[in-house]
Motif scaffolding. Structure first.
Motif, PDB file in Angstrom:
ATOM      1  N   GLN A 265      -4.977   4.979 -16.550  1.00 39.96           N
ATOM      2  CA  GLN A 265      -4.267   3.793 -16.049  1.00 39.96           C
ATOM      3  C   GLN A 265      -3.683   4.048 -14.659  1.00 39.96           C
ATOM      4  O   GLN A 265      -3.697   3.164 -13.807  1.00 39.96           O
ATOM      5  CB  GLN A 265      -3.155   3.363 -17.022  1.00 39.96           C
ATOM      6  N   ILE A 266      -3.193   5.246 -14.412  1.00 38.01           N
ATOM      7  CA  ILE A 266      -2.686   5.587 -13.079  1.00 38.01           C
ATOM      8  C   ILE A 266      -3.816   5.449 -12.062  1.00 38.01           C
ATOM      9  O   ILE A 266      -3.647   4.863 -10.996  1.00 38.01           O
ATOM     10  CB  ILE A 266      -2.087   7.008 -13.062  1.00 38.01           C
ATOM     11  N   LEU A 267      -4.974   5.981 -12.412  1.00 33.62           N
ATOM     12  CA  LEU A 267      -6.137   5.887 -11.520  1.00 33.62           C
ATOM     13  C   LEU A 267      -6.551   4.426 -11.322  1.00 33.62           C
ATOM     14  O   LEU A 267      -6.839   4.007 -10.198  1.00 33.62           O
ATOM     15  CB  LEU A 267      -7.295   6.713 -12.075  1.00 33.62           C
TER      16      LEU A 267
ATOM     17  N   ILE B 145       0.583   8.696  -2.869  1.00 31.75           N
ATOM     18  CA  ILE B 145      -0.729   8.788  -3.511  1.00 31.75           C
ATOM     19  C   ILE B 145      -0.922  10.179  -4.089  1.00 31.75           C
ATOM     20  O   ILE B 145      -1.393  10.328  -5.223  1.00 31.75           O
ATOM     21  CB  ILE B 145      -1.850   8.412  -2.524  1.00 31.75           C
ATOM     22  N   ALA B 146      -0.538  11.204  -3.332  1.00 30.25           N
ATOM     23  CA  ALA B 146      -0.649  12.581  -3.834  1.00 30.25           C
ATOM     24  C   ALA B 146       0.163  12.751  -5.115  1.00 30.25           C
ATOM     25  O   ALA B 146      -0.305  13.381  -6.076  1.00 30.25           O
ATOM     26  CB  ALA B 146      -0.194  13.568  -2.765  1.00 30.25           C
ATOM     27  N   GLU B 147       1.351  12.167  -5.159  1.00 32.75           N
ATOM     28  CA  GLU B 147       2.176  12.244  -6.371  1.00 32.75           C
ATOM     29  C   GLU B 147       1.464  11.587  -7.552  1.00 32.75           C
ATOM     30  O   GLU B 147       1.494  12.105  -8.669  1.00 32.75           O
ATOM     31  CB  GLU B 147       3.532  11.574  -6.135  1.00 32.75           C
ATOM     32  N   HIS B 148       0.825  10.459  -7.309  1.00 31.44           N
ATOM     33  CA  HIS B 148       0.106   9.760  -8.380  1.00 31.44           C
ATOM     34  C   HIS B 148      -1.104  10.577  -8.847  1.00 31.44           C
ATOM     35  O   HIS B 148      -1.410  10.588 -10.046  1.00 31.44           O
ATOM     36  CB  HIS B 148      -0.332   8.372  -7.923  1.00 31.44           C
ATOM     37  N   VAL B 149      -1.787  11.239  -7.925  1.00 36.63           N
ATOM     38  CA  VAL B 149      -2.924  12.088  -8.311  1.00 36.63           C
ATOM     39  C   VAL B 149      -2.441  13.210  -9.219  1.00 36.63           C
ATOM     40  O   VAL B 149      -3.016  13.462 -10.284  1.00 36.63           O
ATOM     41  CB  VAL B 149      -3.650  12.640  -7.064  1.00 36.63           C
ATOM     42  N   TRP B 150      -1.379  13.898  -8.803  1.00 39.70           N
ATOM     43  CA  TRP B 150      -0.834  14.983  -9.628  1.00 39.70           C
ATOM     44  C   TRP B 150      -0.378  14.448 -10.979  1.00 39.70           C
ATOM     45  O   TRP B 150      -0.589  15.095 -12.014  1.00 39.70           O
ATOM     46  CB  TRP B 150       0.322  15.673  -8.920  1.00 39.70           C
ATOM     47  N   GLU B 151       0.236  13.277 -10.984  1.00 38.25           N
ATOM     48  CA  GLU B 151       0.700  12.688 -12.234  1.00 38.25           C
ATOM     49  C   GLU B 151      -0.480  12.354 -13.151  1.00 38.25           C
ATOM     50  O   GLU B 151      -0.433  12.618 -14.353  1.00 38.25           O
ATOM     51  CB  GLU B 151       1.523  11.435 -11.949  1.00 38.25           C
TER      52      GLU B 151
ATOM     53  N   MET C  89       0.838  -1.166   0.000  1.00 38.37           N
ATOM     54  CA  MET C  89       0.000   0.000   0.000  1.00 38.37           C
ATOM     55  C   MET C  89       0.897   1.247   0.000  1.00 38.37           C
ATOM     56  O   MET C  89       1.928   1.291   0.656  1.00 38.37           O
ATOM     57  CB  MET C  89      -0.908   0.012   1.233  1.00 38.37           C
ATOM     58  N   LEU C  90       0.477   2.253  -0.734  1.00 38.76           N
ATOM     59  CA  LEU C  90       1.246   3.483  -0.831  1.00 38.76           C
ATOM     60  C   LEU C  90       0.980   4.400   0.362  1.00 38.76           C
ATOM     61  O   LEU C  90      -0.082   4.351   0.973  1.00 38.76           O
ATOM     62  CB  LEU C  90       0.856   4.230  -2.116  1.00 38.76           C
ATOM     63  N   MET C  91       1.919   5.258   0.638  1.00 38.26           N
ATOM     64  CA  MET C  91       1.760   6.269   1.681  1.00 38.26           C
ATOM     65  C   MET C  91       1.034   7.475   1.077  1.00 38.26           C
ATOM     66  O   MET C  91       0.968   7.624  -0.142  1.00 38.26           O
ATOM     67  CB  MET C  91       3.136   6.687   2.220  1.00 38.26           C
ATOM     68  N   HIS C  92       0.525   8.329   1.931  1.00 39.50           N
ATOM     69  CA  HIS C  92      -0.249   9.487   1.475  1.00 39.50           C
ATOM     70  C   HIS C  92       0.528  10.355   0.480  1.00 39.50           C
ATOM     71  O   HIS C  92      -0.035  10.803  -0.513  1.00 39.50           O
ATOM     72  CB  HIS C  92      -0.704  10.328   2.674  1.00 39.50           C
TER      73      HIS C  92
ATOM     74  N   GLY D 204      -9.662   9.211  -0.335  1.00 43.17           N
ATOM     75  CA  GLY D 204      -8.594  10.204  -0.279  1.00 43.17           C
ATOM     76  C   GLY D 204      -8.115  10.607  -1.662  1.00 43.17           C
ATOM     77  O   GLY D 204      -7.821  11.775  -1.919  1.00 43.17           O
ATOM     78  N   VAL D 205      -8.040   9.651  -2.577  1.00 42.09           N
ATOM     79  CA  VAL D 205      -7.677   9.954  -3.966  1.00 42.09           C
ATOM     80  C   VAL D 205      -8.721  10.889  -4.573  1.00 42.09           C
ATOM     81  O   VAL D 205      -8.379  11.881  -5.226  1.00 42.09           O
ATOM     82  CB  VAL D 205      -7.535   8.657  -4.795  1.00 42.09           C
ATOM     83  N   ALA D 206     -10.002  10.581  -4.347  1.00 37.99           N
ATOM     84  CA  ALA D 206     -11.069  11.435  -4.864  1.00 37.99           C
ATOM     85  C   ALA D 206     -10.948  12.853  -4.305  1.00 37.99           C
ATOM     86  O   ALA D 206     -11.101  13.841  -5.033  1.00 37.99           O
ATOM     87  CB  ALA D 206     -12.438  10.843  -4.531  1.00 37.99           C
ATOM     88  N   LEU D 207     -10.646  12.959  -3.016  1.00 38.08           N
ATOM     89  CA  LEU D 207     -10.460  14.282  -2.410  1.00 38.08           C
ATOM     90  C   LEU D 207      -9.234  14.976  -2.993  1.00 38.08           C
ATOM     91  O   LEU D 207      -9.251  16.199  -3.205  1.00 38.08           O
ATOM     92  CB  LEU D 207     -10.327  14.164  -0.893  1.00 38.08           C
TER      93      LEU D 207
END
Length: 146
Positions: A28-30, A7-13, A1-4, A44-47
Motif C-alpha cells: 500500500q505504501i508503494l 520518498i526515501a523514508e517511504h521506501v525504507w518504511e 508531491m513529496l520531497m526526495h 527514483g523509488v525503484a532506485l
C-alpha cells in the motif's frame, strides 16, 4: 508531491513492513507513492528500493571490486526469458543492473515496464522489486522472523 527525503523514508518504511511480514501495508505504501508521484520520481523509488537490495546482497555476498559482474540465471540453466515471469525477470534484472552500476539498463528496464501496453506490468514489476528486496533483507538478517 513529496520531497526526495520523504520518498526515501517511504521506501525504507515499505521495505521494513515487508520484512516485518506486513506485506499488504508495504504494498500500500508503494501504491500510494505510485498514485502521487511522477514517473521520474517513481524511477527514483525503484532506485531507492534497489539501493536497499544492494545493501542486503552485499551483506550476504561481500563487496566485490570492479572485476565482479552480477547476473541472473535459472536453477535449471534455461534462458530466463523462457521460464521466468516478466515481472520477476524485471526485478532480477533491475537489481543486477543496479549492482553493476548500469544506469542505462535500469532506466531502459523501468521505461519498458512503464510504457508497456500491458497496464498491469509496471505495477507488478514494482511490487516484485519491493518483494525481492524485502526477501533479500530477510535473508541477510540473522534471526529475521519469517
Amino acid at each position: 508531491m513529496l520531497m526526495h527525503e520523504e520518498i526515501a523514508e517511504h521506501v525504507w518504511e515499505a521495505v521494513g513492513r515487508w520484512v516485518e511480514g506486513r506485506r499488504e501495508e508495504s504494498v500500500q505504501i508503494l501504491a500510494t507513492l505510485s498514485e502521487t508521484q511522477t514517473p521520474s520520481m517513481m524511477y527514483g523509488v525503484a532506485l531507492g528500493i534497489a539501493t536497499v537490495a544492494k545493501a542486503a546482497l552485499t551483506k550476504m555476498h561481500g563487496s566485490h571490486g570492479h572485476a565482479c559482474f552480477w547476473g541472473i540465471r535459472t536453477a535449471d540453466g534455461s534462458r530466463p526469458e523462457d521460464t521466468v515471469p516478466p515481472h520477476h525477470l524485471f526485478a532480477a534484472r533491475f537489481i543486477a543492473a543496479y549492482l553493476n552500476d548500469d544506469t542505462d539498463t535500469t532506466l531502459a528496464l523501468y521505461d519498458a515496464a512503464y510504457r508497456s501496453d500491458d497496464p498491469d506490468l509496471w505495477p507488478a514489476c514494482m511490487h516484485t522489486l519491493l518483494a525481492a528486496t524485502g526477501e533479500a533483507v530477510i535473508a541477510a538478517t540473522p534471526g529475521a522472523d519469517r
